[in-house]
Scaffold this active site. Structure first.
Site, PDB file in Angstrom:
ATOM      1  N   GLU A 135       0.822  -1.213   0.000  1.00  0.00           N
ATOM      2  CA  GLU A 135       0.000   0.000   0.000  1.00  0.00           C
ATOM      3  C   GLU A 135       0.856   1.264   0.000  1.00  0.00           C
ATOM      4  O   GLU A 135       0.490   2.273  -0.625  1.00  0.00           O
ATOM      5  CB  GLU A 135      -0.948  -0.029   1.200  1.00  0.00           C
ATOM      6  CG  GLU A 135      -2.037  -1.098   1.031  1.00  0.00           C
ATOM      7  CD  GLU A 135      -2.864  -1.329   2.281  1.00  0.00           C
ATOM      8  OE1 GLU A 135      -4.071  -1.055   2.255  1.00  0.00           O
ATOM      9  OE2 GLU A 135      -2.274  -1.785   3.291  1.00  0.00           O
ATOM     10  N   GLU A 156      -4.340  -9.507   3.579  1.00  0.00           N
ATOM     11  CA  GLU A 156      -5.186  -9.167   4.729  1.00  0.00           C
ATOM     12  C   GLU A 156      -6.456 -10.004   4.803  1.00  0.00           C
ATOM     13  O   GLU A 156      -6.861 -10.457   5.893  1.00  0.00           O
ATOM     14  CB  GLU A 156      -5.542  -7.676   4.691  1.00  0.00           C
ATOM     15  CG  GLU A 156      -4.385  -6.749   5.048  1.00  0.00           C
ATOM     16  CD  GLU A 156      -3.508  -6.406   3.865  1.00  0.00           C
ATOM     17  OE1 GLU A 156      -2.650  -5.533   3.996  1.00  0.00           O
ATOM     18  OE2 GLU A 156      -3.686  -7.028   2.790  1.00  0.00           O
TER      19      GLU A 156
END
Length: 703
Positions: A135, A156
């Site tokens: 990210e 995730e």
């Protein structure tokens, strides 16, 4: 009696990832480049993560970088590692939603500085990048990736949360909805698939892959080209109407994947899909705010606690299995023999050659079978080369390593010989007896048996101490588990060699005692036995097969039975029945199905609904005492609790965590349930059936 001390709930000290700034003069770039290097001061086995202090370090470095007014800003990592996201040891201690929300907001506010910068920002992804590390790179304007980077992923959803530092909003804008669903949903739910550099480039996650030898210099050269316009980096507007159909199909595909893999039992993929959809219609600030709210909800969920427990088992306990001898005792393996040339033996041979890079010799009972098995291995190598999963040179070397011979003398200089012949004790004893005449006294004799007694198998050998169980799970290239089975005679040197080989094969082993069917097959056989018994008694097969659906298991019991194979399941059941006749009943219906030669048990209707194949249903003779789905589920879970407790009492494995690890990596037990024994504890099944819990309170649960 004194009360035991209450365990501390204080979070472990954060291993701070420092952000080192230096100004660099880059050829053909006017002015200087601010290079920020992320480094926690440890070697590559302890990758850099972000806790609150690490984020503060990055913010401080960015302050200094912007103050220097450079031509460009680049972020890179320590050797072999870019960054692997949030410090999970810190996140695991968060129990209130307010703190959980702050976790997401902190990441957003920090990475926003790179995204909103008027100075061009670059991510030089020099090594492993996971979660928040990916990210961070997405927040930069441009991304390069080293060709030798070990992995890149947004895992995730696999852990029961979602990419919460911009991933659900930025990735769809950069790579489009189809590829975003692949990376965020499909890869995460596909055994936590990690992208290799070429795959990441193909999906558009990075802009260019550069050779590792002089990666930083090449990245600077590529940066120079971008800055002066010689290198064009096209971007697409995936919010445009021309992508309407892609958005619809991508979101439908994502939901189908989530349904197939979790059966609605884990909220994470569905929340992630909602946010991916939102990324198209909402402005970025609104989307990021919704992402932070979604992350906060999931951080304080039971599924995340369970996922963390599972993650720690696979990342820590699998690397240092309980009961392992000193690896310094391991012997070097320079040649491998594989007895048998069937499908399983072929997979074993290919894996050994690919990972150990040593000669592997196959054998079988006649030339025709040997030729067929050898051709199958070579064909599989050629297929991987055609799919560009290996280079032509690698394929040629691998093909040359795997050979065949009908003469056992070919194994005279082998250090490790594994038998993978059919599951019959006499046949395996004969193989070992013949091998002992030709191999050296120090050679390891391993067996891939799934249920037979290795002690009995090696009873007549002169050197039974060299025999060890080495049980793979099918498909070998996918399933991480390997059961290393020690008999009372197996020496530490042999066990250490088995462990060393397992690690080189990139498997996550557990050590087990020589008990019938070891761990996974014993539990699965008991579990499937209860489902089959319920159908035998008169329960509608659809009701019995769907009874465990609320758990979100990867497949229904009857599909699992089909995957294992009715004949194999019957054999294992008969083996266990011989030792534990009161708990492992042999179904006459299963025997009838096997005797009729059936391998397929289920069929699908025109509408895609799964059911018992009509031919199987016609063979299945049922009683008149049906159960409800809830009764079947309670019965199956009670059986698992009883069997797991008995296995621990018998010291088949060292601890309940080993049973959890075995089912997670060998049977696809869902990560978000956090291991079978904590699940049974949470549901109250353990105490109801055995009178006690498997684990102390707090294991795989909310604090």
């Amino acid at each position: 009696m004194t009360n035991p001390k209450k365990p501390s709930t204080a979070p472990p000290a954060e291993v701070v990832t420092h952000a080192h700034l230096r100004l660099v003069d880059v050829p053909d770039v006017v002015g200087q480049v601010a290079l920020i290097t992320l480094d926690n001061g440890l070697d590559h086995t302890r990758p850099s993560t972000f806790g609150p202090l690490g984020m503060a370090e990055l913010n401080t470095a960015l302050d200094a970088a912007f103050a220097a007014n450079p031509t460009a800003i680049a972020v890179t990592g320590k050797p072999f590692v870019f960054a692997v996201g949030a410090d999970l040891s810190q996140t695991a201690t968060v129990v209130d939603r307010e703190t959980a929300l702050a976790t997401g907001v902190l990441g957003h506010s920090t990475f926003k500085r790179l995204r909103d910068s008027t100075i061009p920002t670059f991510a030089f992804v020099n090594g492993a990048a996971l979660g928040g590390g990916v990210e961070l790179s997405l927040a930069c304007h441009y991304r390069t990736l080293a060709a030798n980077a070990a992995m890149m992923a947004l895992p995730e959803v696999f852990l029961g949360i979602l990419p919460g530092w911009g991933g659900t909003q930025l990735l769809p804008k950069i790579v489009g909805p189809e590829n975003a669903v692949t990376v965020i949903i499909e890869n995460a739910l596909n055994q936590n698939h990690m992208m290799r550099p070429k795959e990441a480039l193909g999906l558009g996650v990075v802009d260019v892959v550069l050779e590792a030898a002089d990666y930083l210099e090449q990245s600077f050269a590529w940066m120079s080209g971008v800055l002066d316009g010689r290198v064009s980096v096209p971007r697409r507007d995936f919010a445009a109407a021309e992508f309407d159909d892609q958005w619809t199909s991508a979101l439908e595909r994502g939901k189908l994947i989530a349904d197939m893999r979790t059966h609605g039992a884990s909220p994470a993929p569905y929340r992630a899909l909602e946010l991916i959809a939102l990324s198209r219609t909402a402005d970025l600030a609104t989307g990021l705010a919704a992402e932070a709210q979604g992350l906060a909800d999931l951080i304080v969920s039971q599924q995340f606690r369970a996922g963390l427990y599972s993650f720690n088992l696979t990342q820590k306990r699998a690397l240092k299995p309980a009961g392992a001898p000193d690896l310094a005792l391991a012997r070097k393996v320079t040649k491998v023999g594989v007895i048998g040339a069937g499908l399983m033996a072929g997979q074993i041979a290919m894996l050994f050659a690919q990972r150990l890079h040593v000669p592997v010799v196959l054998t079988d009972v006649d030339q025709a079978r040997l030729d067929k098995g050898l051709a199958g291995v070579h064909r599989k190598i050629a297929e991987r080369a055609a799919q560009r999963k290996m280079t032509p040179d690698e394929a040629n070397r691998l093909t040359a390593l795997v050979t065949g011979s009908l003469d056992y003398q070919a194994f005279s200089d082998a250090d490790f010989v594994i038998e993978a012949v059919f599951e019959e004790l006499g046949a395996k004893r004969d193989v070992f007896a013949a091998l002992e005449k030709v191999v050296s006294p120090d050679a390891v004799l391993a067996t891939n048996t799934s249920s037979l007694s290795i002690t009995d198998m090696s009873a007549d050998l002169q050197h039974p101490q060299r025999v060890v169980g080495f049980h793979f799970f099918n498909p070998i290239s996918v399933m991480p588990l390997l059961e290393i089975v020690r008999t009372a005679s197996t020496s530490d040197e042999i066990a250490a060699t088995a462990l060393s080989v397992a690690k080189t094969l990139k498997k996550g082993p557990i050590f087990t005692a020589d008990a019938p069917a070891f761990v996974v097959n014993r539990l699965l056989t008991r579990f499937m036995g209860e489902i089959i018994a319920a159908i035998d008694e008169g329960t509608d097969p659809a009701v019995a097969d769907g009874a465990l659906a609320p758990l979100g298991l990867p497949m229904t019991p009857i599909m699992l039975l089909q995957l294992v194979g009715p004949a194999v399941a019957l054999h294992v059941t008969e083996t266990l029945h011989g030792t534990f006749p009161d708990r492992f009943e042999v179904s006459e219906n299963l025997r009838r199905i096997v005797e009729a030669g059936h391998r397929t048990l289920v069929s699908w209707t025109d509408t895609g609904e799964q059911g018992l194949d009509p031919e199987i249903a016609a063979l299945w003779q049922q009683g008149t005492n049906p159960s409800t789905g809830e009764q079947v589920r309670e019965r199956a879970l009670a059986a698992l609790a009883q069997e797991a407790r008995l296995m621990l009492d018998e010291k088949v494995v060292a601890a309940a965590a080993d049973i959890d690890l075995a089912l997670l990596t060998g049977a696809g037990w869902p990560f978000w349930l956090g291991g079978i024994t904590p699940y049974l504890d949470r549901e109250g099944v353990s105490e109801k059936v055995t009178g006690r819990r498997f684990n102390p309170p707090g294991v795989s649960t909310l604090p």
